[in-house]
Design an enzyme around this catalytic site. Sequence first.
Site, PDB file in Angstrom:
ATOM      1  N   ASP A   1       0.858  -1.081  -0.069  1.00 46.67           N
ATOM      2  CA  ASP A   1       0.044   0.002  -0.095  1.00 46.67           C
ATOM      3  C   ASP A   1       0.734   1.246   0.029  1.00 46.67           C
ATOM      4  OD1 ASP A   1       0.716  -0.291   2.597  1.00 46.67           O
ATOM      5  OD2 ASP A   1      -1.085  -0.102   3.611  1.00 46.67           O
ATOM      6  N   SER A   2       2.009   1.188  -0.041  1.00 48.81           N
ATOM      7  CA  SER A   2       3.188   2.143  -0.244  1.00 48.81           C
ATOM      8  C   SER A   2       2.910   2.873  -1.521  1.00 48.81           C
ATOM      9  CB  SER A   2       4.480   1.647  -0.063  1.00 48.81           C
ATOM     10  OG  SER A   2       4.745   0.366  -0.912  1.00 48.81           O
TER      11      SER A   2
ATOM     12  N   GLU B   1      -0.848  -5.543   8.545  1.00 45.74           N
ATOM     13  CA  GLU B   1      -0.338  -5.010   9.979  1.00 45.74           C
ATOM     14  C   GLU B   1      -0.856  -5.525  11.176  1.00 45.74           C
ATOM     15  OE1 GLU B   1       1.131  -1.098   7.345  1.00 45.74           O
ATOM     16  OE2 GLU B   1      -0.022  -0.792   9.354  1.00 45.74           O
TER      17      GLU B   1
ATOM     18  N   GLU C   1       9.682  -3.609  10.803  1.00 44.18           N
ATOM     19  CA  GLU C   1       9.983  -2.402  10.215  1.00 44.18           C
ATOM     20  C   GLU C   1      10.412  -1.361  11.152  1.00 44.18           C
ATOM     21  OE1 GLU C   1       8.199   1.151   7.301  1.00 44.18           O
ATOM     22  OE2 GLU C   1       7.120  -0.645   7.529  1.00 44.18           O
TER      23      GLU C   1
ATOM     24  N   ASP D   1      -1.031  -6.474  -0.238  1.00 50.22           N
ATOM     25  CA  ASP D   1      -1.180  -5.584   0.799  1.00 50.22           C
ATOM     26  C   ASP D   1      -2.764  -5.454   0.964  1.00 50.22           C
ATOM     27  OD1 ASP D   1       0.487  -4.932   2.818  1.00 50.22           O
ATOM     28  OD2 ASP D   1       1.172  -3.254   1.947  1.00 50.22           O
TER      29      ASP D   1
ATOM     30  N   LYS E   1      -0.527  -9.631   2.981  1.00 50.62           N
ATOM     31  CA  LYS E   1       0.154  -8.906   3.921  1.00 50.62           C
ATOM     32  C   LYS E   1      -0.793  -8.254   4.909  1.00 50.62           C
ATOM     33  CE  LYS E   1       3.502  -5.787   3.812  1.00 50.62           C
ATOM     34  NZ  LYS E   1       2.676  -4.497   4.840  1.00 50.62           N
TER      35      LYS E   1
END
Length: 288
Positions: free
Chosen positions: A68-69, A139, A205, A107, A137
């Site tokens: 999602d970057s 978080e 991270e 993501d 992925k």
Amino acid sequence: MTQLSAARNTPADGGKALYGGKGTRRITVRDIALAKERGENWPMLTAYDAMTASVFDEAGIPVILVGDSAGNCHLGYETTVPVTLDEMTMLSAAVVRGTQRALIVGDLPFGSYQEGPVQALRSATRLVKEAGVGAVKLEGGERSHEQIRLLVEAGIPVMAHIGLTPQSVNAMGYRVQGRGEEAAQQLLRDAKAVQDAGAFAVVLELVPAELAAEVTRVLHIPTVGIGAGPQTDAQVLVWTDMLGLTSGRVPKFVKQYADLRAVMTGAAKAFAEDVVGGAFPAEEHSVH
């Protein structure tokens, strides 16, 4: 070179490296697990379109993250928070179409799994069915335990992400995570929670290198570092950072391997000057 780093760079069986391996069979989470057993380091890069992904696939990058970057790098958002599931589905599908060998990880964006396991399954199913990703992925450590467990039970491989979680930037800011005894213990609990839930790998991270090394030592699943020192099992970078396209400051942990921004700027200026001066198109660029 330490004994630990030597072991990571020399597979015990002299085996087949995950990075740069031959063949076009899609890499799977089983291959990732075997790389951990063999002590192989491996690289992961982000990609958000078919052309870029095809270059990295050809280069032998074994795992490509459709992060999602993309919100920061390609969609013009200030953070990753506004990115939608529709956008991630479209971008992920393009990356899958542009590759043959790499494991594609999509993501789950902010708001697509926080309500609970059922929402997470619904969102992840879209990325798998509509985009064709091989894994997703998400978080969060302990707070995402149930979401990960349900996805894995449904047959969807999950890469977890702890430490600095950019979707929580409004709550935690952009700073190193895991400093201090209490914070370090919480990160260890998060790492063990995602492993227990069935995640096949976990991104660490912006975590102190010593803590990332300890997490890597105690987990049997691979750790993927970004700003987490050299002792993780894998390393990931955002591709626009790695190739020098990002303007302004980049994080300390980024190593730029090229300056594509300068190359592209120079090429665009040369094209413009040729057009303004009448040098392009020339006779060889014309048809009659």
